[in-house]
Design a protein around this motif. Structure first.
Motif, short mmCIF file in Angstrom:
data_model
loop_
_atom_site.label_atom_id
_atom_site.label_comp_id
_atom_site.label_asym_id
_atom_site.label_seq_id
_atom_site.Cartn_x
_atom_site.Cartn_y
_atom_site.Cartn_z
N ALA A 128 74.15 46.68 32.51
CA ALA A 128 75.39 47.26 32.02
C ALA A 128 76.57 46.66 32.77
O ALA A 128 76.62 46.70 34.01
N ASP A 129 77.49 46.06 32.04
CA ASP A 129 78.69 45.44 32.59
C ASP A 129 78.38 44.40 33.67
O ASP A 129 78.94 44.46 34.78
N PRO A 130 77.48 43.44 33.40
CA PRO A 130 77.26 42.37 34.40
C PRO A 130 78.53 41.54 34.57
O PRO A 130 79.23 41.23 33.61
N ALA A 131 78.84 41.19 35.82
CA ALA A 131 80.09 40.49 36.11
C ALA A 131 79.93 38.98 36.14
O ALA A 131 80.91 38.26 36.05
N ASP A 132 78.69 38.50 36.28
CA ASP A 132 78.52 37.05 36.43
C ASP A 132 77.28 36.57 35.69
O ASP A 132 76.42 37.35 35.28
N HIS A 133 77.19 35.24 35.53
CA HIS A 133 76.07 34.63 34.84
C HIS A 133 74.76 34.78 35.61
O HIS A 133 73.69 34.83 35.00
N ARG A 134 74.86 34.85 36.91
CA ARG A 134 73.65 34.85 37.74
C ARG A 134 72.73 36.02 37.42
O ARG A 134 71.53 35.85 37.22
N ASP B 10 85.20 24.62 20.40
CA ASP B 10 84.32 23.95 19.45
C ASP B 10 83.68 24.92 18.47
O ASP B 10 82.82 24.53 17.67
N GLY B 11 84.08 26.19 18.55
CA GLY B 11 83.53 27.18 17.64
C GLY B 11 82.16 27.69 18.02
O GLY B 11 81.48 28.31 17.19
N LEU B 12 81.73 27.46 19.27
CA LEU B 12 80.43 27.95 19.72
C LEU B 12 80.55 29.37 20.25
O LEU B 12 81.52 29.72 20.93
N LEU B 13 79.55 30.18 19.94
CA LEU B 13 79.57 31.60 20.31
C LEU B 13 79.22 31.79 21.78
O LEU B 13 78.26 31.21 22.29
N HIS B 14 80.02 32.63 22.46
CA HIS B 14 79.76 33.02 23.84
C HIS B 14 79.77 34.55 23.94
O HIS B 14 80.55 35.21 23.25
N LEU B 15 78.92 35.08 24.79
CA LEU B 15 78.83 36.52 25.01
C LEU B 15 79.69 36.87 26.22
O LEU B 15 79.53 36.30 27.30
N ALA B 16 80.63 37.80 26.03
CA ALA B 16 81.58 38.13 27.08
C ALA B 16 80.94 38.98 28.16
O ALA B 16 80.16 39.91 27.88
N LEU B 17 81.28 38.68 29.42
CA LEU B 17 80.92 39.50 30.57
C LEU B 17 82.17 40.23 31.05
O LEU B 17 83.27 40.01 30.55
N SER B 18 82.01 41.10 32.03
CA SER B 18 83.15 41.87 32.52
C SER B 18 84.27 40.98 33.04
O SER B 18 85.45 41.29 32.92
N SER B 19 83.90 39.84 33.62
CA SER B 19 84.88 38.94 34.23
C SER B 19 85.30 37.80 33.30
O SER B 19 86.02 36.90 33.74
N THR B 20 84.90 37.82 32.05
CA THR B 20 85.20 36.71 31.15
C THR B 20 86.70 36.58 30.90
O THR B 20 87.40 37.56 30.68
N ASP B 21 87.17 35.33 30.94
CA ASP B 21 88.56 35.00 30.63
C ASP B 21 88.61 34.42 29.23
O ASP B 21 88.05 33.34 28.98
N PHE C 11 83.65 28.53 30.38
CA PHE C 11 83.29 28.61 31.79
C PHE C 11 82.98 30.04 32.25
O PHE C 11 82.31 30.23 33.27
N THR C 12 83.46 31.03 31.53
CA THR C 12 83.34 32.41 32.01
C THR C 12 82.48 33.31 31.13
O THR C 12 82.19 34.44 31.51
N GLY C 13 82.09 32.83 29.92
CA GLY C 13 81.20 33.59 29.06
C GLY C 13 79.80 32.99 29.08
O GLY C 13 79.57 31.90 29.61
N VAL C 14 78.85 33.71 28.52
CA VAL C 14 77.46 33.22 28.45
C VAL C 14 77.24 32.60 27.07
O VAL C 14 77.32 33.29 26.06
#
Length: 437
Positions: free
Chosen positions: A63-69, A99-110, A116-119
């Protein structure tokens, strides 16, 4: 709904990772309160004592992970341990990079630096593709999640080799270009509410059956359609062994009764707002009085206004203790507002459903309407204005769903549970009686 015989996974050799982000550091990413309930209730369904498929220790919630790790470690561990089923679920914001690629937002995503900040969704699917589990399922409840399906069929995709193999299934809340929906004030997002409803059916649905069930529910609500892609036999997998009940709190009620109740606003916010309003009014009064009437008259007027404001505030506080309830039980449908109540027994109801627009109106939406059986007495006590434009006396509008904080899909399931197949969709109601338009 006809479907192939379901295949149930081996719980001891299966793993699930449920990921969700409800709060975000960036102000451009609004909070999604329903994510917390999505995670809690889906975990409860998957690990339910009687009909769940997983032991609780095999279902991990982030729940609400802040980083990729933390996300990467959880996925890697689950991929190593799962021999039969690996299920990955994400709920939150879906964002696209340049480029239109999907990223999953994390709590710290910009949002300005998503890459660089999404998964990346492709990274998640790469973990799934490399897992040794015989069945791998990816469920995405976020905006643009359909791109996870599209990526699997695009030539040259990084994942085409890894995921185009037996036993993979992707289910997404929307298409490649549409947003997902989280209705304000509801316990779940629209997609996950339909998913949980699918898991609570009398007979266990396969993944294909779950997709069809969600598609039907979202189509009735006028929402974008969910997407799916199955490879070989993954579509006959079932995620529960029977009906499961949500372990969440609202709607409130007791055994044999379900209550839909709009949650009141936070009192701290109301008190702060009221205090500011009263201080501003008194300050304006004092300033005007000093300019035109002198100090003595000003103090008398201020005292009178303060007394009046205090009485108004007292009435508002008393009103906050009054709830608007929609009650569904084995006897029928009813509403309660303070000491006032109204009720219609099931034996008098021919059909019931939710109209997207009240007859003859534009702004009044999502009303619960009942068609009475011939000869049934017309009940009293329901909203007079809503019932003024009905085509005949056999129709009764109980109220707007927003008044009671009622989720349409869960309300339908509750009615069907207590009264069987008398529920009709908006389209069916209009086809049966065009006068309801």
């Amino acid at each position: 709904m006809r479907q192939s015989a379901p295949r149930f996974p081996d719980g001891a050799a299966s793993r699930a990772v449920l990921i969700g982000c409800s709060d975000f550091d960036d102000i451009d990413l609004p909070a999604i309160p329903a994510v917390k309930s999505n995670l809690a209730d889906l975990r409860s369904a998957l690990t339910q004592d009687t009909h769940g498929i997983l032991p609780p220790e095999h279902c991990r919630v982030l729940a609400d992970p802040a980083d990729h790790r933390s996300v990467g470690m959880a996925l890697a561990q689950a991929a190593r341990e799962a021999d039969d089923l690996l299920l990955v679920y994400y709920t939150g914001h879906g964002l696209l990079d340049e480029d239109g690629l999907l990223h999953l937002a994390l709590s710290s995503t910009d949002p300005g630096h998503v890459g660089f900040t999404g998964v990346p969704a492709e990274l998640v699917k790469r973990h799934l593709g490399r897992a040794r589990a015989r069945l791998r399922v990816l469920v995405l409840d976020c905006c643009f999640s359909g791109r996870a399906v599209a990526a699997m069929t695009e030539s040259g995709s990084l994942l085409s080799a890894q995921l185009d193999m037996s036993g993979t299934y992707t289910l997404t809340s929307t298409t490649a270009t549409a947003p997902s929906h989280a209705p304000p004030g509801q316990r779940h997002t629209a997609f996950t509410a339909a998913l949980l409803d699918a898991l609570n059916q009398a007979e266990p649905l396969t993944l294909d059956g779950i997709h069809q069930h969600i598609d039907s529910r979202l189509r009735e609500a006028g929402l974008p359609q969910p997407q799916q892609r199955s490879v070989n036999a993954a579509g006959n997998l079932a995620l529960v062994r029977g009906p499961v009940q949500s372990h969440g709190e609202p709607p409130t009620g007791h055994e044999g009764e379900i209550r839909f109740r709009q949650q009141p606003p936070e009192p701290s916010v109301d008190r702060r707002r009221d205090t500011v309003v009263y201080v501003v009014l008194l300050s304006v009064l004092v300033a005007v009085g000093v300019l035109f009437a002198g100090w003595f008259a000003t103090l008398i007027a201020a005292g009178g206004i303060a007394l009046f404001a205090g009485l108004v505030l007292l009435l508002l506080l008393l009103r906050r203790g009054v709830h608007y309830d929609l009650v569904v039980d084995s006897h029928g449908l009813g509403t309660e507002h303070g000491t006032h109540s109204a009720h219609i027994p099931w034996k008098d109801i021919e059909r019931v459903g939710v109209l997207r627009r009240a007859p003859g109106t534009v702004l009044i939406s999502n009303v619960l309407i009942v068609r009475l059986k011939a000869g049934a007495p017309r009940p009293t006590g329901f909203h007079r204005r809503l019932n003024q434009r009905l085509p005949d006396q056999r129709y009764v509008i109980l109220g707007m769903l927003s008044t009671y904080g009622a989720d349409p899909m869960r309300l339908r399931s509750t009615i069907e549970h207590f009264a069987g197949g008398i529920y009709r969709t908006d389209r069916q109601l209009l086809e049966m009686d065009p006068r309801l338009r």
